[in-house]
Design an enzyme around this catalytic site. Structure first.
Site, PDB file in Angstrom:
ATOM      1  N   CYS A  55       0.840  -1.211   0.000  1.00 24.68           N
ATOM      2  CA  CYS A  55       0.000   0.000   0.000  1.00 24.68           C
ATOM      3  C   CYS A  55       0.872   1.257   0.000  1.00 24.68           C
ATOM      4  CB  CYS A  55      -0.910   0.017   1.222  1.00 24.68           C
ATOM      5  SG  CYS A  55      -2.001  -1.409   1.313  1.00 24.68           S
ATOM      6  N   ARG A 137      -7.838  -4.713  -2.936  1.00 30.64           N
ATOM      7  CA  ARG A 137      -7.426  -3.546  -3.737  1.00 30.64           C
ATOM      8  C   ARG A 137      -8.447  -3.383  -4.862  1.00 30.64           C
ATOM      9  NH1 ARG A 137      -2.537  -2.556  -1.688  1.00 30.64           N
ATOM     10  NH2 ARG A 137      -1.525  -4.414  -0.886  1.00 30.64           N
TER      11      ARG A 137
END
Ligand code: BEZ
Length: 238
Positions: A55, A137
């Site tokens: 991330c 995601r």
């Protein structure tokens, strides 16, 4: 899991439907989505957790490319099911501590939604079998009328390709602006696909004497569309 008024089950979002509406708190203040983005393209994307390596690499990359997306009238909005203070601390750490692939002092200026109740994540199908406590995601490309135009989901271990996300935004805008479709691996400057023949007469003409196009068969014809024309049409809409 109980289904109660505070824990509703939402249908999976689909391409072509209006983006589910929500109000939330973000690192840039309150957000009223998608109402406040009318007139702009938006990428709404989720990540599994703050202070995690994939991330971190993604946020630094996306923040670095934000200007390029904004030039194409596309705004960025992030989300995870962490709280606001975690978001703030993580974004401060990115800016102050991380030096990655030539990116440093990177400031994330786009909003990052806090979603500790997971209500937004559930509305967008971001909580999947992989984890009950982390969003996947997800990427939602939403058009200026608030319609979902593209959905992509990735697992936690797989960092996204941001060149591809930019290509998606430009390809969707090109399809709208020129009433064409874009073939495999299309990039601005490549030939585009013209709408298929709608009658036997047009099908015959396309095979026997195509005008301003190349026909591989009656239903598969391409034409030139130069990069400058594409980018001019997209960048002037900003
Ligand atoms: C990461 O961003 O590195 C990550 C997040 C959740 C699970 C695994 C990896």
């Amino acid at each position: 899991m109980d289904i109660t008024p505070t824990n509703p089950v939402y249908p999976m979002p689909t391409i072509g439907q209006p983006a589910p509406a929500f109000k939330a708190v973000t690192t840039q203040g309150p957000i009223d989505f998608p109402a406040q983005y009318q007139g702009s393209w938006v990428i709404l994307f989720s990540h599994p957790a703050d202070f995690t390596p994939v991330c971190t690499s993604e946020f630094m990359t996306f923040a670095t490319l934000e200007g390029k997306f904004n030039e194409a009238n596309c705004k960025l909005v992030g989300l995870s099911i962490d709280g606001l203070f975690s978001h703030i601390a993580w974004l401060r750490a990115l800016k102050e501590k991380i030096d990655y692939k030539g990116m440093k002092n990177v400031e994330v200026k786009f909003p990052l939604i806090e979603d500790i109740t997971m209500d937004v994540a559930r509305k967008y199908g971001m909580i999947q079998t992989e984890s009950a406590t982390k969003a996947v995601r997800a990427v939602f490309v939403i058009d200026p009328k608030g319609i979902i135009r593209t959905i992509i989901y990735y697992p936690a271990s797989l960092g996204r390709n941001f060149d591809e996300l930019y290509r998606v935004v430009i390809a969707l805008q090109t399809a709208d602006a020129f009433q064409v479709a874009t073939p495999a691996d299309w990039r601005p400057g490549d030939d585009v696909i013209v709408p298929p023949a709608g009658s036997c007469g047009v099908a015959k003409e396309r095979v026997e004497s195509p005008k301003d196009m190349t026909c591989h068969d009656w239903y598969f014809c391409t034409k030139k569309l130069d990069k400058e024309t594409v980018m001019k049409a997209i960048l002037k809409k900003k």
